[in-house]
Design a protein around this motif. Structure first.
Motif, PDB file in Angstrom:
ATOM      1  N   GLU A   1      89.012  28.774 -27.470  1.00 23.61           N
ATOM      2  CA  GLU A   1      89.121  28.677 -28.935  1.00 23.61           C
ATOM      3  C   GLU A   1      90.572  28.909 -29.372  1.00 23.61           C
ATOM      4  OE1 GLU A   1      86.093  30.542 -31.224  1.00 23.61           O
ATOM      5  OE2 GLU A   1      87.275  30.505 -33.055  1.00 23.61           O
TER       6      GLU A   1
ATOM      7  N   ASN B   1      82.087  24.820 -30.915  1.00 21.78           N
ATOM      8  CA  ASN B   1      82.113  25.843 -29.885  1.00 21.78           C
ATOM      9  C   ASN B   1      80.866  25.731 -29.003  1.00 21.78           C
ATOM     10  OD1 ASN B   1      82.954  28.090 -28.539  1.00 21.78           O
ATOM     11  ND2 ASN B   1      82.284  29.542 -30.100  1.00 21.78           N
TER      12      ASN B   1
ATOM     13  N   ASP C   1      84.527  22.743 -27.109  1.00 20.82           N
ATOM     14  CA  ASP C   1      84.736  23.440 -25.842  1.00 20.82           C
ATOM     15  C   ASP C   1      83.416  23.703 -25.142  1.00 20.82           C
ATOM     16  OD1 ASP C   1      83.523  25.771 -26.731  1.00 20.82           O
ATOM     17  OD2 ASP C   1      85.258  27.041 -26.460  1.00 20.82           O
TER      18      ASP C   1
HETATM   19 MG   LIG Z   1      84.823  30.168 -27.549  1.00 23.26          MG
END
Ligand SMILES: [Mg+2]
Ligand SMILES: Nc1ncnc2c1ncn2[C@@H]1O[C@H](COP(=O)(O)OP(=O)(O)OP(=O)(O)O)[C@@H](O)[C@H]1O
Length: 465
Positions: free
Chosen positions: A177, A241, A281
């Motif tokens: 992140e 995420n 991600d």
């Molecule tokens: Mg993360």
């Protein structure tokens, strides 16, 4: 409207001031005792407090000291008929904004209130700006000097200014992140929102409304129109995420949005054009998910126009020390401590430990250690999982003995750092011996010593080899 609280036992004065302040357009509340005053501060959250320190139930100075947090003191104006130099000095030391003797000149009192309010506003602005600055700095921050990290940072900066979708992969806590934020901060979208959505936290039924918004009446409980995250991020970046957690039904909807660049509210008919950059991600290989038919291949290709793989912390060489020193400073600031560093034993364990939780785990380990340590972080300040490693380390003498008797076998032992010069000397001998035995091959030497290559490099550096 600014609110003024008057704390004074004199009912007449309270009445006069109340009328004056209301006429000036302030909101006013009154307390005649210290106890009542403390309650009103909590309930009414006034901007300014006009305080007579001589109260029936307590003394105003101890009221400030014990019950009003320092930051509020700068919004306190003492108004007293028992003025004396001592008290004036004491209250100024406590950060009180002004000290006025009764009966007050109306103009002077009103001017003082105006100044106190302006100061309060300025203080708030400075705080907001420094908070924003801190967030901006944090976004640019990615500590690391290892060649693997330098390469990633260069790549990230290069692709930042384009609109390609980027998939960031790596184990949990490696800083995926943080890299996404860095990319946003270096993009032309940097002044627009960066919205992170956790794909694993929404049940199937909520994903569509959360991502794309809904119209009033779209479902039970939808009592008003609500924009989705994709609209809120307009002009900026959406960070998905842990995209591997996105259910298949939602994957199809996301694919459509990526292709069409438009969304529709749940329960709505209007299409809304969107301009967002998508970063995502995953801490598992998305390609493997595709092979297992758990992730749509077409969506995978859309998300993966460019891939960044962040290596685990244990493969980043000396970065562990850069990062642990950074987190030490951060924790020192946060806890108002002055822990100076880490003992050699701790550094050794940092190198040997596997760090399954990567940088996040290191950060919390250092934070916890700083809380416990007084001067230097020692082994006993580390969590048990890391401390346990200490027991698997055999002393250097054993290494030498085994080296002699089991020269040809692979020996699963690990060395131990000791400050004692004699031991350092024998350690140097063992390492030199093994390096010679393996023709300077450090991988084989490290393997025989039962330590990682990184740990071996650290030892070589420490022993000046
Ligand atoms: Mg993360
Ligand atoms: N290189 C770095 N420099 C400074 N701080 C870092 C760095 N890498 C990670 N961090 C910090 O470590 C923590 C974990 O980082 P981040 O959330 O980016 O990891 P992640 O890979 O997204 O983790 P997860 O897979 O669990 O979501 C955060 O507090 C982040 O600020």
């Amino acid at each position: 409207m600014s609110k003024i609280l008057i704390i004074d036992k004199d009912v007449e004065i309270c009445k006069t001031l109340n009328n004056l302040f209301i006429k000036e357009g302030y909101d006013v509340c009154v307390a005649n005792t210290g106890k009542e005053g403390i309650l009103k501060v909590k309930e009414e959250n006034p901007d300014i407090i006009i305080l007579e320190p001589k109260l029936s139930d307590m003394d105003g100075i101890s009221l400030i000291k014990e019950h009003l947090p320092t930051v509020e003191n700068k919004s306190i104006i003492i108004l007293t008929e028992y003025g004396n130099v001592d008290m004036a000095v004491q209250s100024m030391k406590l950060g009180v904004f002004d000290y006025i003797i009764k009966p007050p000149e109306e103009k002077k009192l009103l001017l003082s209130i105006k100044n106190a309010l302006e100061t309060k506003l300025l203080r708030q602005k400075v705080k907001d700006l420094s908070d924003q600055f801190y967030v901006a700095c944090k976004a640019y921050f990615f500590i690391g000097n290892d060649p693997s990290i330098k390469r990633i940072l260069e790549m990230a900066k290069k692709v930042a200014s384009t609109d390609v979708t980027i998939l960031i992969e790596g184990e949990s806590g490696v800083g995926k992140e943080q890299i996404a934020r860095l990319i946003h901060a270096h993009s032309l979208r940097k002044d627009k929102p960066f919205i992170a959505i956790d794909c694993g936290t929404f049940p199937d039924s909520l994903i569509e409304s959360e991502f794309f918004g809904y119209e009033k009446g779209a479902f039970t409980g939808a009592d008003k129109r609500k924009p989705g995250q994709f609209e809120i991020a307009e002009g900026g970046t959406i960070f998905l995420n842990e995209i591997s957690n996105l259910p298949l039904s939602a994957q199809q909807k996301l694919l459509r949005v990526l292709q069409e660049r438009e969304i529709q509210h749940l329960g709505g008919t209007k299409t809304i054009k969107i301009d967002v950059r998508i970063l995502s991600d995953s801490n598992v290989s998305l390609e493997k998910r595709v092979l297992n038919k758990e992730f749509r291949e077409d969506l995978y290709h859309r998300l993966n126009e460019f891939k960044i793989i962040v290596p685990p912390l244990r493969e980043r060489g000396d970065d562990i020390f850069l990062l642990s020193n950074y987190f030490l400073e951060e924790a020192n600031k946060g806890f108002y401590k002055q822990v100076r560093g880490f003992s050699d034993d701790v550094k050794e364990l940092f190198l040997l430990y596997h760090w399954p939780g990567n940088v996040r785990e290191l950060k919390s380990t250092v934070k916890r250690a700083v809380l416990l340590a007084d001067d230097i972080v020692m082994i006993e300040h580390l969590p048990p999982a890391i401390q346990l490693l200490k027991n698997t380390i055999k002393p250097i003498e054993t290494i030498q003995n085994q080296e002699e008797t089991e020269a040809e076998e692979e020996v699963p032992y690990k060395s131990k750092f000791k400050k004692n010069r004699l031991l350092l000397e024998s350690e140097r001998k063992v390492i030199l011996g093994l390096l010679k035995k393996y023709d300077n091959n450090r991988t084989k030497t490290a393997k025989e010593l039962g330590i990682t290559r990184r740990a071996l490099y650290y030892k070589l550096k420490k022993l000046d080899l």
